[in-house]
Design an enzyme around this catalytic site. Structure first.
Site, PDB file in Angstrom:
ATOM      1  N   ASN A   1       0.814  -1.075   0.076  1.00  0.00           N
ATOM      2  CA  ASN A   1       0.081   0.165   0.040  1.00  0.00           C
ATOM      3  C   ASN A   1       0.944   1.301   0.036  1.00  0.00           C
ATOM      4  O   ASN A   1       1.888   1.342   0.724  1.00  0.00           O
ATOM      5  CB  ASN A   1      -1.009   0.067   1.355  1.00  0.00           C
ATOM      6  CG  ASN A   1      -2.042  -0.975   1.170  1.00  0.00           C
ATOM      7  OD1 ASN A   1      -2.453  -1.404  -0.062  1.00  0.00           O
ATOM      8  ND2 ASN A   1      -2.298  -1.452   2.283  1.00  0.00           N
TER       9      ASN A   1
ATOM     10  N   LYS B   1      -6.044   2.653  -5.683  1.00  0.00           N
ATOM     11  CA  LYS B   1      -6.017   1.865  -4.477  1.00  0.00           C
ATOM     12  C   LYS B   1      -6.058   2.786  -3.116  1.00  0.00           C
ATOM     13  O   LYS B   1      -6.658   2.600  -2.006  1.00  0.00           O
ATOM     14  CB  LYS B   1      -4.901   0.895  -4.483  1.00  0.00           C
ATOM     15  CG  LYS B   1      -4.741   0.145  -3.120  1.00  0.00           C
ATOM     16  CD  LYS B   1      -5.900  -0.930  -3.081  1.00  0.00           C
ATOM     17  CE  LYS B   1      -5.903  -1.791  -1.932  1.00  0.00           C
ATOM     18  NZ  LYS B   1      -4.435  -2.642  -1.680  1.00  0.00           N
TER      19      LYS B   1
END
Length: 305
Positions: free
Chosen positions: A103, A183
């Site tokens: 991430n 994302k």
């Protein structure tokens, strides 16, 4: 057929690595705390799509012992990325592809600095999973993965994508910068807010005040992405993410689990870097900047002692 090494066989790396192994790919796993257990018992994935095991698993305790690999899947938390140069060096050959299933923003740029000729791909996992015990992954829902090509020759990238799909993974190509910011639209609001308010995704969306705040934060991420040239992200994508999360099982994102277990949180790549990148092009993210400050305070308190 490509061979794989998984560095960081946790909730994410463990799931995708085990899925590839279960589909017949040669997969090696670099394990740390559960090396002895996995060596003896292998992996088990408790999945909403059907449980399965990988036994025996080809598992290693040290990257120096791993043969050079065609593809390395990195599932480490980004707080450990300073370890990557040492971990990756023995595993790489001239055409190795490294997929960062992590991430945040700026991960590929920083790794490329250490390995200027490395072929790097961003992996954006849309999955609810958790490492629940040694060698055991709980896959609760979803499971698709978007791949964004950062510095990989097109032919090699498309061979990787085809291999993922052939192994039964729901994989798709997305332009690199769009993939990372797409994302972030989910990650930046939900990871931090579940920590700041000590709650889960479903409770955030059931309360009208926090539901609106989550949506506002999503629109900040979309605004930052637009300012950086990603014009494909609009409010429609925020609406889609809200609806998707409404349909999810109650979920604690990875940062919330790190908080619960008193582990360092992925604040630098999930918050500091994207906020700074947006500021470079004149776009401010005030609600998320406030959340970053709150997270840094929380971390300073729960990691003391």
């Amino acid at each position: 057929m490509m061979n794989y090494t998984v560095v960081g066989a946790g909730a994410i790396g463990g799931y995708y690595g085990c899925h590839l192994a279960h589909a017949g790919r040669k997969v090696r796993f670099l394990c740390h705390s559960d090396y002895a257990y996995v060596k003896e018992h292998g992996f088990r994935v408790d999945s909403c799509d059907g449980d399965f095991s990988v036994f025996p698993a080809e598992v290693y305790a040290h990257s120096a012992d791993i043969p050079q690999s065609d593809v390395v899947l990195v599932g480490l938390k980004s707080v450990n990325n300073h370890l990557l140069p040492e971990l990756l060096a023995p595993i790489l050959h001239d055409d190795t592809i490294v997929v960062l299933i992590q991430n945040g923003i700026g991960l590929e740029e920083d790794l490329q600095h250490h390995f200027p000729h490395l072929q790097i791909v961003a992996g954006l996992a849309f999955i609810c999973s958790a490492k629940t015990a040694p060698g055991r992954v709980s896959h609760q829902c979803y499971g698709s993965i978007n791949l964004g090509n950062y510095s990989c020759p097109d032919e090699r990238f498309h061979a990787l994508l085809a291999d993922f799909i052939d192994a039964g993974l729901e994989a798709a190509e997305v332009p690199y910068l769009e993939a990372r910011w797409r994302k972030a639209v989910w990650n930046m609001p939900f990871n931090g807010m579940t920590v700041a308010l000590n709650t889960s995704t479903d409770k955030l969306l059931k309360n009208p005040s926090t539901r609106q705040l989550i949506y506002d934060q999503m629109m900040e991420v979309i605004g930052a992405a637009n300012a950086l040239g990603v014009n494909t992200l609009t409010s429609e994508f925020a609406d889609k993410m809200m609806a998707m999360t409404d349909a999810m099982v109650p979920y604690s994102p990875s940062m919330k689990l790190d908080f619960d277990f008193h582990r360092p949180m992925e604040i630098p790549y999930l918050y500091t870097r994207p906020i700074a990148e947006a500021k470079k092009v004149g776009f401010d993210m005030p609600k998320l900047a406030m959340l970053e400050a709150e997270l840094r305070f929380i971390q300073s308190q729960y990691l003391v002692g």
